[in-house]
Motif scaffolding. Structure first.
Motif, PDB file in Angstrom:
ATOM      1  N   ASN A  46       0.829  -1.184  -0.011  1.00 30.54           N
ATOM      2  CA  ASN A  46       0.032  -0.007  -0.008  1.00 30.54           C
ATOM      3  C   ASN A  46       0.842   1.295  -0.071  1.00 30.54           C
ATOM      4  O   ASN A  46       1.225   1.749   1.064  1.00 30.54           O
ATOM      5  CB  ASN A  46      -1.025  -0.082   1.323  1.00 30.54           C
ATOM      6  N   ILE A  47       1.342   1.825  -1.016  1.00 28.03           N
ATOM      7  CA  ILE A  47       2.048   2.962  -1.371  1.00 28.03           C
ATOM      8  C   ILE A  47       1.459   3.849  -2.271  1.00 28.03           C
ATOM      9  O   ILE A  47       0.918   3.303  -3.532  1.00 28.03           O
ATOM     10  CB  ILE A  47       3.648   2.413  -1.790  1.00 28.03           C
ATOM     11  N   GLY A  48       1.707   5.182  -2.308  1.00 28.55           N
ATOM     12  CA  GLY A  48       1.265   6.071  -3.335  1.00 28.55           C
ATOM     13  C   GLY A  48       1.918   7.314  -3.342  1.00 28.55           C
ATOM     14  O   GLY A  48       2.524   7.610  -2.322  1.00 28.55           O
ATOM     15  N   PRO A  49       1.810   8.333  -4.274  1.00 23.42           N
ATOM     16  CA  PRO A  49       2.535   9.325  -4.287  1.00 23.42           C
ATOM     17  C   PRO A  49       2.001  10.434  -3.356  1.00 23.42           C
ATOM     18  O   PRO A  49       0.965  10.478  -2.995  1.00 23.42           O
ATOM     19  CB  PRO A  49       2.299   9.773  -5.720  1.00 23.42           C
ATOM     20  N   LYS A  50       2.769  11.079  -2.725  1.00 16.12           N
ATOM     21  CA  LYS A  50       2.582  12.603  -2.043  1.00 16.12           C
ATOM     22  C   LYS A  50       1.891  13.417  -2.945  1.00 16.12           C
ATOM     23  O   LYS A  50       2.375  13.600  -4.224  1.00 16.12           O
ATOM     24  CB  LYS A  50       3.896  12.866  -1.274  1.00 16.12           C
ATOM     25  N   PRO A  51       1.380  14.572  -2.578  1.00 17.36           N
ATOM     26  CA  PRO A  51       1.051  15.688  -3.334  1.00 17.36           C
ATOM     27  C   PRO A  51       2.168  16.033  -3.922  1.00 17.36           C
ATOM     28  O   PRO A  51       3.060  16.499  -3.468  1.00 17.36           O
ATOM     29  CB  PRO A  51       0.466  16.527  -2.198  1.00 17.36           C
ATOM     30  N   GLY A  52       1.663  16.570  -5.420  1.00 21.72           N
ATOM     31  CA  GLY A  52       2.881  17.116  -6.127  1.00 21.72           C
ATOM     32  C   GLY A  52       3.498  16.066  -6.864  1.00 21.72           C
ATOM     33  O   GLY A  52       4.425  16.247  -7.663  1.00 21.72           O
ATOM     34  N   TYR A  53       3.462  14.765  -6.757  1.00 18.28           N
ATOM     35  CA  TYR A  53       3.979  13.886  -7.324  1.00 18.28           C
ATOM     36  C   TYR A  53       2.936  12.678  -7.993  1.00 18.28           C
ATOM     37  O   TYR A  53       1.839  12.795  -7.744  1.00 18.28           O
ATOM     38  CB  TYR A  53       4.856  12.955  -6.504  1.00 18.28           C
ATOM     39  N   TRP A  54       3.268  11.876  -8.981  1.00 23.25           N
ATOM     40  CA  TRP A  54       2.561  11.171  -9.738  1.00 23.25           C
ATOM     41  C   TRP A  54       3.481   9.621 -10.187  1.00 23.25           C
ATOM     42  O   TRP A  54       4.565   9.757 -10.024  1.00 23.25           O
ATOM     43  CB  TRP A  54       2.294  11.729 -11.286  1.00 23.25           C
ATOM     44  N   ARG A  55       2.679   8.472 -10.553  1.00 21.56           N
ATOM     45  CA  ARG A  55       3.408   7.462 -10.942  1.00 21.56           C
ATOM     46  C   ARG A  55       2.686   6.698 -11.994  1.00 21.56           C
ATOM     47  O   ARG A  55       1.402   6.751 -11.940  1.00 21.56           O
ATOM     48  CB  ARG A  55       3.910   6.339  -9.759  1.00 21.56           C
ATOM     49  N   SER A  56       3.105   5.815 -12.687  1.00 27.01           N
ATOM     50  CA  SER A  56       2.618   5.417 -13.835  1.00 27.01           C
ATOM     51  C   SER A  56       1.434   4.049 -13.612  1.00 27.01           C
ATOM     52  O   SER A  56       0.584   4.001 -14.269  1.00 27.01           O
ATOM     53  CB  SER A  56       3.717   4.874 -14.848  1.00 27.01           C
ATOM     54  N   LEU A  67       4.341  18.447 -13.283  1.00 26.74           N
ATOM     55  CA  LEU A  67       4.589  19.469 -13.938  1.00 26.74           C
ATOM     56  C   LEU A  67       4.039  20.819 -13.443  1.00 26.74           C
ATOM     57  O   LEU A  67       4.672  21.918 -13.298  1.00 26.74           O
ATOM     58  CB  LEU A  67       4.323  19.547 -15.501  1.00 26.74           C
ATOM     59  N   HIS A  68       2.667  20.419 -12.805  1.00 27.53           N
ATOM     60  CA  HIS A  68       1.878  21.565 -12.289  1.00 27.53           C
ATOM     61  C   HIS A  68       1.656  21.052 -10.846  1.00 27.53           C
ATOM     62  O   HIS A  68       0.770  20.275 -10.731  1.00 27.53           O
ATOM     63  CB  HIS A  68       0.759  21.858 -12.941  1.00 27.53           C
ATOM     64  N   GLU A  69       2.526  21.422  -9.751  1.00 26.53           N
ATOM     65  CA  GLU A  69       2.505  20.875  -8.565  1.00 26.53           C
ATOM     66  C   GLU A  69       0.899  20.674  -8.010  1.00 26.53           C
ATOM     67  O   GLU A  69       0.590  19.639  -7.345  1.00 26.53           O
ATOM     68  CB  GLU A  69       3.430  21.616  -7.572  1.00 26.53           C
ATOM     69  N   ASN A  70       0.112  21.781  -8.075  1.00 27.64           N
ATOM     70  CA  ASN A  70      -1.066  21.868  -7.541  1.00 27.64           C
ATOM     71  C   ASN A  70      -2.154  20.951  -8.256  1.00 27.64           C
ATOM     72  O   ASN A  70      -3.039  20.970  -7.942  1.00 27.64           O
ATOM     73  CB  ASN A  70      -1.655  23.039  -7.723  1.00 27.64           C
ATOM     74  N   ALA A  71      -1.707  20.376  -9.496  1.00 30.83           N
ATOM     75  CA  ALA A  71      -2.318  19.366 -10.361  1.00 30.83           C
ATOM     76  C   ALA A  71      -2.661  18.263  -9.746  1.00 30.83           C
ATOM     77  O   ALA A  71      -3.596  17.462  -9.907  1.00 30.83           O
ATOM     78  CB  ALA A  71      -1.909  19.321 -11.765  1.00 30.83           C
ATOM     79  N   CYS A  72      -1.626  17.597  -9.063  1.00 30.05           N
ATOM     80  CA  CYS A  72      -1.431  16.432  -8.286  1.00 30.05           C
ATOM     81  C   CYS A  72      -1.888  16.318  -7.110  1.00 30.05           C
ATOM     82  O   CYS A  72      -0.912  16.869  -6.054  1.00 30.05           O
ATOM     83  CB  CYS A  72      -0.058  15.634  -8.752  1.00 30.05           C
ATOM     84  N   LEU A  73      -2.736  15.690  -6.688  1.00 29.69           N
ATOM     85  CA  LEU A  73      -3.203  15.561  -5.256  1.00 29.69           C
ATOM     86  C   LEU A  73      -2.604  14.361  -4.352  1.00 29.69           C
ATOM     87  O   LEU A  73      -2.527  14.471  -3.311  1.00 29.69           O
ATOM     88  CB  LEU A  73      -4.845  15.538  -5.195  1.00 29.69           C
ATOM     89  N   GLY A  85      -2.186   8.258  -8.082  1.00 28.23           N
ATOM     90  CA  GLY A  85      -2.525   9.417  -7.540  1.00 28.23           C
ATOM     91  C   GLY A  85      -3.502   9.920  -7.936  1.00 28.23           C
ATOM     92  O   GLY A  85      -3.962   9.930  -9.279  1.00 28.23           O
ATOM     93  N   GLU A  86      -4.070  10.901  -7.400  1.00 30.73           N
ATOM     94  CA  GLU A  86      -5.408  11.632  -8.016  1.00 30.73           C
ATOM     95  C   GLU A  86      -4.991  12.968  -8.637  1.00 30.73           C
ATOM     96  O   GLU A  86      -4.320  13.667  -8.042  1.00 30.73           O
ATOM     97  CB  GLU A  86      -6.495  11.890  -6.828  1.00 30.73           C
ATOM     98  N   CYS A  87      -5.569  13.303  -9.670  1.00 23.22           N
ATOM     99  CA  CYS A  87      -5.428  14.695 -10.545  1.00 23.22           C
ATOM    100  C   CYS A  87      -6.433  15.619  -9.607  1.00 23.22           C
ATOM    101  O   CYS A  87      -7.642  15.209  -9.369  1.00 23.22           O
ATOM    102  CB  CYS A  87      -5.667  14.565 -11.746  1.00 23.22           C
ATOM    103  N   ASN A  88      -6.014  16.951  -9.757  1.00 23.19           N
ATOM    104  CA  ASN A  88      -7.275  17.829  -9.272  1.00 23.19           C
ATOM    105  C   ASN A  88      -8.068  18.173 -10.251  1.00 23.19           C
ATOM    106  O   ASN A  88      -7.882  19.035 -10.998  1.00 23.19           O
ATOM    107  CB  ASN A  88      -6.246  19.175  -8.630  1.00 23.19           C
TER     108      ASN A  88
END
Length: 110
Positions: A46-56, A67-73, A85-88
């Protein structure tokens, strides 16, 4: 394995702090890994990205800065997280790296 037992990575961690947890993504692994700086780890796989990060995908431990830190929740919680990770979506972001505009939105050129 002689004289061994199975245990869930992260069960022996002494803190509930996401950064201190251990994780494992492969059933063939022989040891647990320390949680990446860019990730939130809740033990086991159970692992996921912190806000500002994404994984494939859910099997990747390669986290990329958005690319846009506020886009990645990021991964919101341990039970119902989207593995990438969830997108805003409230401000129009979606897709890979949350860098695409969702339907009904266009890129700002300013």
């Amino acid at each position: 394995l002689k004289d061994s037992s199975c245990f869930r990575c992260g069960e022996t961690a002494s803190s509930d702090d996401d950064d201190s947890q251990l994780y494992v993504l492969s059933t063939n692994a022989r040891s647990c890994s320390q949680c990446p700086v860019e990730a939130r780890c809740w033990g086991g796989s159970n692992i996921g990205p912190k806000p500002g990060y994404w994984r494939s995908d859910r099997l990747s431990d390669d986290f990329v800065r958005c690319l846009h830190e506020n886009a990645c929740l990021g991964a919101k919680n341990r039970e119902n997280s989207v593995p990438e990770g969830e997108c805003n979506e409230q401000i129009g972001y979606s897709g890979t790296l949350c860098a695409e505009c969702r339907e009904g939105y266009i890129p700002s050129l300013g």
